[in-house]
Design a protein around this motif. Structure first.
Motif, PDB file in Angstrom:
ATOM      1  N   GLN A 515      40.143  42.751  51.218  1.00  0.00           N
ATOM      2  CA  GLN A 515      40.718  41.915  50.162  1.00  0.00           C
ATOM      3  C   GLN A 515      41.663  42.813  49.362  1.00  0.00           C
ATOM      4  O   GLN A 515      41.260  43.506  48.428  1.00  0.00           O
ATOM      5  CB  GLN A 515      39.602  41.336  49.291  1.00  0.00           C
ATOM      6  CG  GLN A 515      38.653  40.425  50.063  1.00  0.00           C
ATOM      7  CD  GLN A 515      37.507  39.920  49.208  1.00  0.00           C
ATOM      8  OE1 GLN A 515      37.499  40.125  48.000  1.00  0.00           O
ATOM      9  NE2 GLN A 515      36.543  39.269  49.849  1.00  0.00           N
ATOM     10  N   GLU A 517      44.560  44.273  46.994  1.00  0.00           N
ATOM     11  CA  GLU A 517      45.201  44.039  45.705  1.00  0.00           C
ATOM     12  C   GLU A 517      45.746  45.371  45.210  1.00  0.00           C
ATOM     13  O   GLU A 517      45.436  46.429  45.759  1.00  0.00           O
ATOM     14  CB  GLU A 517      44.213  43.442  44.713  1.00  0.00           C
ATOM     15  CG  GLU A 517      42.956  44.284  44.521  1.00  0.00           C
ATOM     16  CD  GLU A 517      41.981  43.619  43.565  1.00  0.00           C
ATOM     17  OE1 GLU A 517      42.458  43.088  42.543  1.00  0.00           O
ATOM     18  OE2 GLU A 517      40.763  43.648  43.838  1.00  0.00           O
ATOM     19  N   HIS A 518      46.558  45.333  44.153  1.00  0.00           N
ATOM     20  CA  HIS A 518      47.100  46.547  43.564  1.00  0.00           C
ATOM     21  C   HIS A 518      46.098  47.070  42.542  1.00  0.00           C
ATOM     22  O   HIS A 518      45.663  46.342  41.649  1.00  0.00           O
ATOM     23  CB  HIS A 518      48.451  46.270  42.904  1.00  0.00           C
ATOM     24  CG  HIS A 518      49.524  45.979  43.910  1.00  0.00           C
ATOM     25  ND1 HIS A 518      49.707  44.726  44.455  1.00  0.00           N
ATOM     26  CD2 HIS A 518      50.446  46.787  44.481  1.00  0.00           C
ATOM     27  CE1 HIS A 518      50.711  44.758  45.313  1.00  0.00           C
ATOM     28  NE2 HIS A 518      51.183  45.992  45.350  1.00  0.00           N
ATOM     29  N   GLN A 555      47.205  50.406  46.827  1.00  0.00           N
ATOM     30  CA  GLN A 555      47.023  49.030  47.289  1.00  0.00           C
ATOM     31  C   GLN A 555      45.853  49.017  48.259  1.00  0.00           C
ATOM     32  O   GLN A 555      45.859  49.745  49.249  1.00  0.00           O
ATOM     33  CB  GLN A 555      48.288  48.524  47.978  1.00  0.00           C
ATOM     34  CG  GLN A 555      48.239  47.034  48.301  1.00  0.00           C
ATOM     35  CD  GLN A 555      49.576  46.543  48.844  1.00  0.00           C
ATOM     36  OE1 GLN A 555      50.445  47.340  49.160  1.00  0.00           O
ATOM     37  NE2 GLN A 555      49.742  45.237  48.946  1.00  0.00           N
ATOM     38  N   ASP A 557      41.454  47.376  48.993  1.00  0.00           N
ATOM     39  CA  ASP A 557      40.272  46.601  48.649  1.00  0.00           C
ATOM     40  C   ASP A 557      39.462  47.399  47.631  1.00  0.00           C
ATOM     41  O   ASP A 557      38.996  48.502  47.911  1.00  0.00           O
ATOM     42  CB  ASP A 557      39.455  46.329  49.921  1.00  0.00           C
ATOM     43  CG  ASP A 557      38.285  45.399  49.672  1.00  0.00           C
ATOM     44  OD1 ASP A 557      37.490  45.680  48.761  1.00  0.00           O
ATOM     45  OD2 ASP A 557      38.167  44.406  50.411  1.00  0.00           O
ATOM     46  N   ARG A 558      39.282  46.825  46.458  1.00  0.00           N
ATOM     47  CA  ARG A 558      38.628  47.531  45.360  1.00  0.00           C
ATOM     48  C   ARG A 558      37.224  48.000  45.757  1.00  0.00           C
ATOM     49  O   ARG A 558      36.844  49.156  45.553  1.00  0.00           O
ATOM     50  CB  ARG A 558      38.545  46.613  44.143  1.00  0.00           C
ATOM     51  CG  ARG A 558      37.874  47.224  42.914  1.00  0.00           C
ATOM     52  CD  ARG A 558      37.682  46.178  41.843  1.00  0.00           C
ATOM     53  NE  ARG A 558      38.939  45.545  41.466  1.00  0.00           N
ATOM     54  CZ  ARG A 558      39.751  46.028  40.528  1.00  0.00           C
ATOM     55  NH1 ARG A 558      39.422  47.117  39.861  1.00  0.00           N
ATOM     56  NH2 ARG A 558      40.888  45.399  40.244  1.00  0.00           N
ATOM     57  N   SER A 673      51.827  46.221  40.365  1.00  0.00           N
ATOM     58  CA  SER A 673      50.540  45.712  39.917  1.00  0.00           C
ATOM     59  C   SER A 673      50.683  44.681  38.823  1.00  0.00           C
ATOM     60  O   SER A 673      49.769  43.915  38.555  1.00  0.00           O
ATOM     61  CB  SER A 673      49.664  46.876  39.428  1.00  0.00           C
ATOM     62  OG  SER A 673      50.231  47.432  38.263  1.00  0.00           O
ATOM     63  N   ALA A 676      50.243  41.149  39.976  1.00  0.00           N
ATOM     64  CA  ALA A 676      48.864  40.742  40.218  1.00  0.00           C
ATOM     65  C   ALA A 676      48.184  40.330  38.925  1.00  0.00           C
ATOM     66  O   ALA A 676      47.429  39.359  38.876  1.00  0.00           O
ATOM     67  CB  ALA A 676      48.097  41.879  40.879  1.00  0.00           C
ATOM     68  N   THR A 680      46.704  36.669  38.068  1.00  0.00           N
ATOM     69  CA  THR A 680      45.307  36.485  37.667  1.00  0.00           C
ATOM     70  C   THR A 680      45.220  35.692  36.371  1.00  0.00           C
ATOM     71  O   THR A 680      44.393  34.798  36.212  1.00  0.00           O
ATOM     72  CB  THR A 680      44.633  37.853  37.497  1.00  0.00           C
ATOM     73  OG1 THR A 680      44.730  38.560  38.711  1.00  0.00           O
ATOM     74  CG2 THR A 680      43.177  37.678  37.112  1.00  0.00           C
ATOM     75  N   ARG A 797      37.683  34.085  42.555  1.00  0.00           N
ATOM     76  CA  ARG A 797      38.217  33.288  43.651  1.00  0.00           C
ATOM     77  C   ARG A 797      37.934  31.809  43.433  1.00  0.00           C
ATOM     78  O   ARG A 797      38.784  30.953  43.721  1.00  0.00           O
ATOM     79  CB  ARG A 797      37.606  33.761  44.972  1.00  0.00           C
ATOM     80  CG  ARG A 797      38.252  33.063  46.169  1.00  0.00           C
ATOM     81  CD  ARG A 797      37.707  33.582  47.462  1.00  0.00           C
ATOM     82  NE  ARG A 797      38.314  32.891  48.590  1.00  0.00           N
ATOM     83  CZ  ARG A 797      37.848  32.916  49.837  1.00  0.00           C
ATOM     84  NH1 ARG A 797      36.765  33.629  50.091  1.00  0.00           N
ATOM     85  NH2 ARG A 797      38.453  32.265  50.788  1.00  0.00           N
TER      86      ARG A 797
END
Length: 813
Positions: A515, A517-518, A555, A557-558, A673, A676, A680, A797
């Motif tokens: 998944q 994300e920045h 960049q 997946d956290r 970022s 993003a 959000t 999500r």
């Protein structure tokens, strides 16, 4: 003439005594005329003599010129040396041969043109001639030209004595370089021939039939074990032959003398050992047919004979081997006839290995379909010249039993043609039965894991929901806020562990979903430290974090990246003694971010280091295995890092010197970022819906309802599938959060029914379940679900799905 001059003088004297002119004239006139005449005659004679002398001198000069011309341009170099070895004279041929002007050669020491290699030989020869030990001598020397190029020369040297009784030496010198080269080439050719014969173990020989004399090459001497130079005769040759073969060889030679071929193998005795040789010969005759000589070869075939014997033993051995092998082995020709078959095949068809030869499958197998299929596969391999693997091939045995085989058929190529096929078949009947049993067991295992994950996810759902609800209350107590964050983070971590439990095969195959994300790297590090710090703290270890002043953005997946760093921190903590030190450093190198995790632990042995990231590899190989673990942590680290486009490496100076793990990830700009964050924030602007939560797990349903109601939604709960179907026409839900594992109807059946109701046919159906296998997701899509979420729900999500417009889901209804 002299007498005339004397008389003339006397007359002149008398005239002086009588000075009368007349009387004097009367007295001398007649004699003077006579004398003058004589003088003329003698003068003519003198001129003739002078002419003869001049002509003789001219002839002598011409002769000398011809001699000098012959001397200067003779094909041989001529030199004269003084007793000191200096060059006194040299002709033009010699100067040209040496490539030096003649004037430069005069008075030069001859040794200066002798190559250093032969300088000592020349010195000894010169001294020997000058000391009268020899008068003349012929020698070959290596001389050197002006360009330092050496050449071979033959010198004919002769000592001479000059008119002044001084010793000197005349030398005639010939360039023999090309003869030397030809001689060396001939010797090399002979050496090459000898080497070739030695390598091939084939000697040559010639026999002079007129005197029965043999000549052998070096290799022939070696084969027969006779010293080179020993006089050879035909009887000597016969003496070398094994007594049992002597008569046979002699008869064969006699037949050869009358025109029969001579090609024979026989034994000889060399140093009390037996050798085998093969001899071939041709007889040479003159034009009248009379025998002249014989030329032949002798080949040492001892090793060949030994190989043939070994081959016979090997064939017998291989026959035993292929008969002992449980696999079916056979060779067939293009017509399908068996050329070879082992015991396993013979037992399969109820015959012997000899009984197989020449028969076809049709003669041995009553199943026409099988026979046809076998023959088609054989022809395919033969015609294509390509091997073929045939799995799960059914074969009916002679007793009527059916067996299954994995077969490999390989073309046998001879002279670039293929007319035969080699087959090897393995009976997999028992394996198929075992595989079916394993398949059923694996299916039950998958079902169990799915159920286990479902049951483990269910209690996590209300925990996540409660934490979300608490977070919505805007907690002001820092300790409570931190506690909520820890609970939420650990729930996420446990969810990912459950994903790993269900998707072990996915890791092994490298199929990992991210998944992306920045992210700001500090957040990742903090999450990882939060996960690993309890272990580090429990072991009394110091954790030092060194970061760059400028925030680093990546960049990825956290959770996965936090898992990478926490795995490495846990690994460092486990293999570092209590009170040790662990350092996490972040640096920027070019376009990459580098994270180094160093420890002062036990280190890594050099033999383990290259495989440290392999599956099930652990640094601790002791029986105690005190550190625990399955040895998959570092493997997952490598796969996850590579999935993010990065690399991970390990380094250690050896046991007792600690270790360093370096993770290198591509950096991105901070600007990327911002998007993003904005997205959000926009997602949080969620419309308000009527939401039906269908879940038989009351804590999960009620906690989820509280979260949704806190967001302003209108929520109702249904604990059973039938109840949900009954509530839908009354409640008119716009969104249905539907569990799959319901006690009456499963979620798929409920979804299908809701799609038929006018009130919910266009509703947003979201599966919310603990079942996460790919097959479950496919079933959900076919049942009419718009989305599929795993428990505990990811609220970011979920809220994003609720915030999207209805048109975004309409194509999935």
């Amino acid at each position: 003439m002299n007498n005339a001059l004397i008389n003339l003088n006397a007359l002149l004297t008398e005239a002086d005594a009588q000075p009368t002119k007349d009387s004097l004239t009367d007295l001398v006139t007649p004699p003077v005329d006579v004398l003058l005449h004589e003088l003329q005659i003698h003068q003519i004679e003198l001129e003739m003599q002078n002419e003869a002398l001049r002509q003789s001198h001219l002839d002598l000069e011409a002769s000398r010129a011809r001699y000098l011309n012959l001397y200067e341009f003779a094909p041989v170099a001529y030199l004269t040396l003084t007793h000191e070895g200096l060059i006194h004279e040299i002709n033009l041929t010699g100067a040209a041969l040496l490539g030096i002007e003649r004037r430069e050669l005069i008075d030069r020491h001859f040794s200066a043109i002798v190559a250093p290699k032969d300088a000592d030989r020349w010195y000894l020869l010169f001294k020997k001639l000058m000391r009268h030990e020899e008068e003349k001598h012929t020698v070959e020397l290596l001389l050197r030209r002006s360009n330092n190029a050496d050449f071979h020369a033959q010198l004919n040297c002769q000592r001479v004595t000059t008119d002044l009784n001084a010793l000197a030496m005349h030398i005639s010198l010939t360039d023999i370089t090309k003869y030397k080269h030809a001689e060396e080439a001939l010797r090399k050719s002979q050496r090459d021939l000898n080497h070739a014969q030695a390598v091939a173990h084939i000697g040559s020989w010639r026999i002079d039939l007129s005197n029965n004399k043999l000549e052998w090459s070096d290799e022939t001497f070696r084969i027969f074990g006779i010293a080179k130079g020993v006089p050879l005769t035909y009887p000597l040759f016969l003496d070398c032959i094994h007594p049992a073969d002597r008569q046979l060889v002699d008869a064969a030679w006699k037949y050869a003398l009358v025109g029969k071929p001579y090609d024979i193998e026989h034994r000889i005795i060399v140093d009390q050992k037996i050798k085998w040789v093969r001899e071939q010969a041709e007889i040479e005759c003159d034009d009248d047919g009379s025998l002249l000589s014989g030329f032949g070869t002798t080949e040492d075939i001892t090793e060949i004979k030994s190989s043939q014997e070994a081959l016979q033993h090997e064939r017998a051995f291989l026959r035993q081997v292929i008969d002992a092998v449980p696999n079916v082995i056979f060779v067939k020709d293009r017509e399908g006839r068996f050329l070879l078959g082992n015991q396993a095949l013979a037992q399969c068809y109820g015959t012997s290995t000899e009984g197989l030869i020449g028969l076809t499958e049709e003669s041995l197998n009553a199943n026409v379909d099988e026979v046809t299929r076998f023959y088609q596969n054989d022809l395919l391999v033969i015609n294509s010249c390509m091997p073929q693997f045939i799995p799960d091939e059914k074969v009916t045995h002679a007793d009527g039993s059916v067996h299954w085989y994995n077969s490999v058929k390989i073309p046998l190529i001879d002279n670039n043609k293929c007319n035969k096929v080699l087959g090897v078949a393995t009976d997999i009947t028992d394996s198929k039965r075992t595989a079916e049993a394993l398949r059923l067991a694996n299916q039950r295992k998958d079902e169990f894991l799915a159920m286990l994950a479902h049951e483990l996810r269910n209690p996590l759902a209300p925990i996540r929901n409660t934490v979300q609800l608490l977070n919505r209350q805007k907690i002001t107590d820092p300790t409570l806020a931190k506690a909520c964050h820890v609970i939420d983070h650990q729930v996420t971590h446990m969810v990912r562990l459950l994903d790993d439990l269900l998707d072990v095969a996915r890791y092994i195959q490298g199929k990992i979903r991210l998944q992306v994300e920045h992210l700001e790297l500090t957040d990742i590090i903090n999450n990882a430290v939060e996960t690993s710090y309890p272990l580090i703290e429990s072991r009394g270890q110091a954790l030092i974090i060194n970061q760059t002043a400028t925030p680093q953005w990546i960049q990825g997946d956290r959770v996965r990246l936090a898992q990478v760093l926490s795995n490495l921190l846990n690994n460092a903590a486990k293999y570092t003694n209590e009170g040790g030190k662990i350092t996490l450093s972040v640096t920027q190198e070019g376009s990459d971010v580098v994270i180094d995790i160093r420890d002062t632990g036990v280190g890594i042995a050099p033999e383990i280091l290259p495989q440290i990231f392999d599956l099930f590899i652990q640094a601790d190989h002791s029986l105690a295995h005190s550190q625990g673990g399955l040895g998959i942590g570092l493997t997952l680290v490598r796969q996850l890092v590579e999935k993010h486009g990065g690399t991970v490496t390990a380094a250690s100076a050896g046991i007792g010197h600690g270790s360093t793990f370096s993770v290198r990830l591509p950096a991105v700009s901070k600007a990327s970022s911002v998007v993003a964050v904005e997205i959000t924030e926009s997602v949080l602007l969620t419309p308000k819906y009527r939401i039906l939560v269908v879940d038989d797990y009351n804590d999960a349903a009620e906690s989820l309802m509280m979260v949704l109601e806190a967001e302003g939604h209108q929520v109702e709960i249904a604990n059973f599938g039938i109840k949900a179907i009954e509530q839908a026409p009354v409640f008119h839900p716009q969104v249905v959060l539907l569990d799959i594992g319901l006690p009456d109807l499963n979620g798929y059946e409920v979804a299908k029914k809701l799609r038929t109701l006018p009130e919910t046919q266009n509703a947003l159906l979201i599966a919310l379940t603990g079942y996460g296998q790919p097959a479950d997701i496919e079933l959900a899509q076919s049942a009419g679900f718009n989305h599929y979420l795993l428990k505990p729900v990811d609220f970011e999500r979920l809220f994003a799905l609720l915030a999207s417009s209805p048109e975004e889901h309409s194509d999935k209804n």
